[in-house]
Design a protein around this motif. Structure first.
Motif, PDB file in Angstrom:
ATOM      1  N   UNK A  62       0.824  -1.205   0.000  1.00 23.67           N
ATOM      2  CA  UNK A  62       0.000   0.000   0.000  1.00 23.67           C
ATOM      3  C   UNK A  62       0.863   1.261   0.000  1.00 23.67           C
ATOM      4  N   UNK A  63       2.189   1.095  -0.150  1.00 30.40           N
ATOM      5  CA  UNK A  63       3.149   2.202  -0.153  1.00 30.40           C
ATOM      6  C   UNK A  63       3.059   3.014   1.142  1.00 30.40           C
ATOM      7  N   UNK A  64       2.919   2.291   2.255  1.00 33.36           N
ATOM      8  CA  UNK A  64       2.811   2.918   3.574  1.00 33.36           C
ATOM      9  C   UNK A  64       3.844   2.343   4.539  1.00 33.36           C
ATOM     10  N   UNK A  65       4.981   1.897   4.014  1.00 32.83           N
ATOM     11  CA  UNK A  65       5.989   1.247   4.850  1.00 32.83           C
ATOM     12  C   UNK A  65       6.498   2.139   5.974  1.00 32.83           C
ATOM     13  N   UNK A  66       6.443   3.438   5.797  1.00 32.56           N
ATOM     14  CA  UNK A  66       6.920   4.333   6.867  1.00 32.56           C
ATOM     15  C   UNK A  66       6.099   4.156   8.139  1.00 32.56           C
ATOM     16  N   UNK A  80      15.197   6.660   4.021  1.00 28.31           N
ATOM     17  CA  UNK A  80      15.396   5.834   2.827  1.00 28.31           C
ATOM     18  C   UNK A  80      16.114   4.528   3.177  1.00 28.31           C
ATOM     19  N   UNK A  81      17.055   4.561   4.116  1.00 29.77           N
ATOM     20  CA  UNK A  81      17.756   3.343   4.522  1.00 29.77           C
ATOM     21  C   UNK A  81      16.833   2.396   5.277  1.00 29.77           C
ATOM     22  N   UNK A  82      15.956   2.936   6.103  1.00 30.37           N
ATOM     23  CA  UNK A  82      15.032   2.091   6.856  1.00 30.37           C
ATOM     24  C   UNK A  82      13.997   1.470   5.914  1.00 30.37           C
ATOM     25  N   UNK A  84      14.501   0.797   2.839  1.00 26.43           N
ATOM     26  CA  UNK A  84      15.268  -0.218   2.110  1.00 26.43           C
ATOM     27  C   UNK A  84      15.399  -1.486   2.956  1.00 26.43           C
ATOM     28  N   UNK A  85      15.588  -1.306   4.256  1.00 21.33           N
ATOM     29  CA  UNK A  85      15.680  -2.453   5.158  1.00 21.33           C
ATOM     30  C   UNK A  85      14.373  -3.239   5.199  1.00 21.33           C
ATOM     31  N   UNK A  86      13.247  -2.546   5.155  1.00 25.30           N
ATOM     32  CA  UNK A  86      11.950  -3.226   5.121  1.00 25.30           C
ATOM     33  C   UNK A  86      11.836  -4.040   3.837  1.00 25.30           C
ATOM     34  N   UNK A  87      12.192  -3.438   2.710  1.00 27.21           N
ATOM     35  CA  UNK A  87      12.163  -4.148   1.424  1.00 27.21           C
ATOM     36  C   UNK A  87      13.061  -5.382   1.495  1.00 27.21           C
ATOM     37  N   UNK A  88      14.251  -5.227   2.026  1.00 31.52           N
ATOM     38  CA  UNK A  88      15.190  -6.344   2.151  1.00 31.52           C
ATOM     39  C   UNK A  88      14.625  -7.423   3.065  1.00 31.52           C
ATOM     40  N   UNK A  89      14.058  -7.017   4.198  1.00 33.89           N
ATOM     41  CA  UNK A  89      13.457  -7.994   5.109  1.00 33.89           C
ATOM     42  C   UNK A  89      12.363  -8.793   4.430  1.00 33.89           C
ATOM     43  N   UNK A 114      21.798   0.535  -4.928  1.00 33.30           N
ATOM     44  CA  UNK A 114      20.977   0.297  -6.112  1.00 33.30           C
ATOM     45  C   UNK A 114      19.567  -0.140  -5.741  1.00 33.30           C
ATOM     46  N   UNK A 115      18.705  -0.133  -6.727  1.00 37.19           N
ATOM     47  CA  UNK A 115      17.320  -0.540  -6.518  1.00 37.19           C
ATOM     48  C   UNK A 115      17.255  -2.016  -6.128  1.00 37.19           C
ATOM     49  N   UNK A 116      16.372  -2.324  -5.201  1.00 34.90           N
ATOM     50  CA  UNK A 116      16.174  -3.706  -4.770  1.00 34.90           C
ATOM     51  C   UNK A 116      15.068  -4.355  -5.591  1.00 34.90           C
ATOM     52  N   UNK A 117      15.131  -5.670  -5.724  1.00 37.99           N
ATOM     53  CA  UNK A 117      14.030  -6.358  -6.405  1.00 37.99           C
ATOM     54  C   UNK A 117      12.727  -6.189  -5.625  1.00 37.99           C
ATOM     55  N   UNK A 118      11.630  -6.322  -6.306  1.00 33.55           N
ATOM     56  CA  UNK A 118      10.315  -6.257  -5.679  1.00 33.55           C
ATOM     57  C   UNK A 118      10.049  -7.606  -5.008  1.00 33.55           C
TER      58      UNK A 118
END
Length: 149
Positions: A62-66, A80-82, A84-89, A114-118
């Protein structure tokens, strides 16, 4: 919804099979716990019955990761780093081992910009649904098969 006993990968929790990506799953749960300030085991939200992984995924798509970030971090973190960490997790807790990155790639993603995979939808099903999903998955890289005595 099942929390898969905290850090246990779904393939181990449902079938007792340890894969080469079980450690990656555990790492992903830990990353999401650190960012949120909450534990996967026993997590509850008044708005839904998802575990922590399901909650992270819902906010992510929902693009509400914050909203997932622990309020105690306040303005002291690099947003932005946090995020990114959610995406990585979420990449680490994907349902099937072959969809998860290996730890070498996790370290590379942590040290790059760099951009992370979805990520795909993580595992946050009931035990019955997870066992059905595992029985239809493709061949997985298992290194041991534990059996009861």
């Amino acid at each position: 919804m099942a929390s898969y006993r905290g850090y246990m990968s779904p393939e181990y929790a449902s079938e007792g099979l340890y894969s080469t990506k079980s450690d990656v799953f555990s790492f992903g749960v830990l990353v999401l716990e650190i960012v949120s300030g909450k534990r996967n085991r026993g997590f509850n939200n008044p708005d839904h019955e998802l575990n922590l992984l399901g909650h992270a995924w819902t906010l992510f798509i929902e693009d509400r990761s914050s909203e997932f970030i622990d309020a105690a971090m306040g303005n002291t973190c690099n947003l932005s780093e946090v995020l990114r960490s959610i995406n990585l997790g979420l990449l680490c807790v994907q349902r099937f081992p072959e969809d998860r990155p290996n730890m070498q790639f996790v370290v590379l993603m942590l040290s790059s910009e760099g951009a992370l995979p979805q990520p795909k939808e993580p595992c946050f099903f009931t035990d019955r649904n997870m066992m059905e999903a595992n029985s239809t998955s493709s061949t997985q890289p298992y290194i041991t098969m534990l059996e009861a005595r």
